[in-house]
Design a protein around this motif. Structure first.
Motif, PDB file in Angstrom:
ATOM      1  N   MET A   1      20.723 -24.639  -0.044  1.00 37.16           N
ATOM      2  CA  MET A   1      19.833 -23.513   0.221  1.00 37.16           C
ATOM      3  C   MET A   1      20.042 -22.959   1.625  1.00 37.16           C
ATOM      4  O   MET A   1      20.008 -21.745   1.837  1.00 37.16           O
ATOM      5  N   GLU A   2      20.294 -23.831   2.573  1.00 37.62           N
ATOM      6  CA  GLU A   2      20.542 -23.384   3.949  1.00 37.62           C
ATOM      7  C   GLU A   2      21.782 -22.490   4.014  1.00 37.62           C
ATOM      8  O   GLU A   2      21.746 -21.402   4.604  1.00 37.62           O
ATOM      9  N   LYS A   3      22.870 -22.952   3.407  1.00 39.14           N
ATOM     10  CA  LYS A   3      24.104 -22.151   3.413  1.00 39.14           C
ATOM     11  C   LYS A   3      23.909 -20.837   2.662  1.00 39.14           C
ATOM     12  O   LYS A   3      24.360 -19.786   3.118  1.00 39.14           O
ATOM     13  N   LEU A   4      23.242 -20.915   1.530  1.00 43.38           N
ATOM     14  CA  LEU A   4      22.993 -19.708   0.748  1.00 43.38           C
ATOM     15  C   LEU A   4      22.227 -18.685   1.579  1.00 43.38           C
ATOM     16  O   LEU A   4      22.615 -17.521   1.657  1.00 43.38           O
ATOM     17  N   ASN A   5      21.154 -19.113   2.220  1.00 42.19           N
ATOM     18  CA  ASN A   5      20.324 -18.184   2.985  1.00 42.19           C
ATOM     19  C   ASN A   5      20.999 -17.679   4.257  1.00 42.19           C
ATOM     20  O   ASN A   5      20.551 -16.694   4.842  1.00 42.19           O
TER      21      ASN A   5
ATOM     22  N   GLN B   1      30.146 -19.055  -0.642  1.00 42.53           N
ATOM     23  CA  GLN B   1      31.211 -20.010  -0.962  1.00 42.53           C
ATOM     24  C   GLN B   1      30.813 -21.419  -0.521  1.00 42.53           C
ATOM     25  O   GLN B   1      30.999 -22.381  -1.256  1.00 42.53           O
ATOM     26  N   GLY B   2      30.266 -21.517   0.676  1.00 41.15           N
ATOM     27  CA  GLY B   2      29.804 -22.816   1.166  1.00 41.15           C
ATOM     28  C   GLY B   2      28.695 -23.383   0.297  1.00 41.15           C
ATOM     29  O   GLY B   2      28.673 -24.582  -0.006  1.00 41.15           O
ATOM     30  N   ALA B   3      27.786 -22.528  -0.134  1.00 45.84           N
ATOM     31  CA  ALA B   3      26.700 -22.969  -1.015  1.00 45.84           C
ATOM     32  C   ALA B   3      27.264 -23.487  -2.331  1.00 45.84           C
ATOM     33  O   ALA B   3      26.812 -24.513  -2.855  1.00 45.84           O
ATOM     34  N   SER B   4      28.276 -22.803  -2.851  1.00 43.74           N
ATOM     35  CA  SER B   4      28.858 -23.228  -4.127  1.00 43.74           C
ATOM     36  C   SER B   4      29.455 -24.627  -4.025  1.00 43.74           C
ATOM     37  O   SER B   4      29.423 -25.392  -4.980  1.00 43.74           O
TER      38      SER B   4
END
Length: 148
Positions: A99-103, A108-111
């Motif tokens: 969630m941190e990477k997504l936000n 790509q990092g979130a995936s």
């Protein structure tokens, strides 16, 4: 945004459906497609009730996701987040690196974080490995909801 039929199908595939209450791998009483609220030993439901629980539970997860995600999502990204959150719970996902990477806009990092959610009581679970791969693929898909 609402969970698509792809999302519901993914949850159904990996949760499976049990019409009699059982304890999941973590020891939590569960019924239907991973429904846990108000479940007790000996509870039996119909297929229609299992389907209704799934619809209600997935809608609740969608509302929860909307309150934590601060960036635009495609339908595929939303569906993947709904599936993993359905399985892991918003309490675990909301404070996660995923969630941190997504936000931060690092899609790509979130995936890449999906694969980290593959343990049951500290042991890699092959079913979760497959589920997370399917969720990641959906997250990375070009699914913008236009065909849903």
């Amino acid at each position: 945004m609402q969970p698509s039929s792809k999302c519901i199908g993914l949850i159904q595939e990996f949760e499976g459906c049990e019409l009699r209450a059982y304890q999941d791998q973590g020891g939590k009483w569960t019924i239907g497609y991973g429904h846990t609220f108000g479940v007790y030993p000996g509870l039996v439901i119909t297929q229609a009730q299992a389907d209704a629980f799934l619809q209600s539970d997935s809608q609740n997860v969608a509302i929860q996701i909307a309150s934590y995600v601060k960036v635009p999502l495609t339908q595929g990204q939303f569906d993947a987040l709904t599936s993993i959150t359905f399985n892991e719970g918003i309490g675990r996902i909301s404070g996660s690196t995923l969630m941190e990477k997504l936000n931060m806009g690092d899609y790509q990092g979130a995936s890449g974080e999906f694969a980290r959610w593959n343990l049951v009581q500290g042991v890699v679970d092959p079913g979760l490995v497959r589920r997370r791969a399917a969720e990641r693929a959906l997250f990375l898909s070009a699914d913008d909801g236009s065909a849903a």
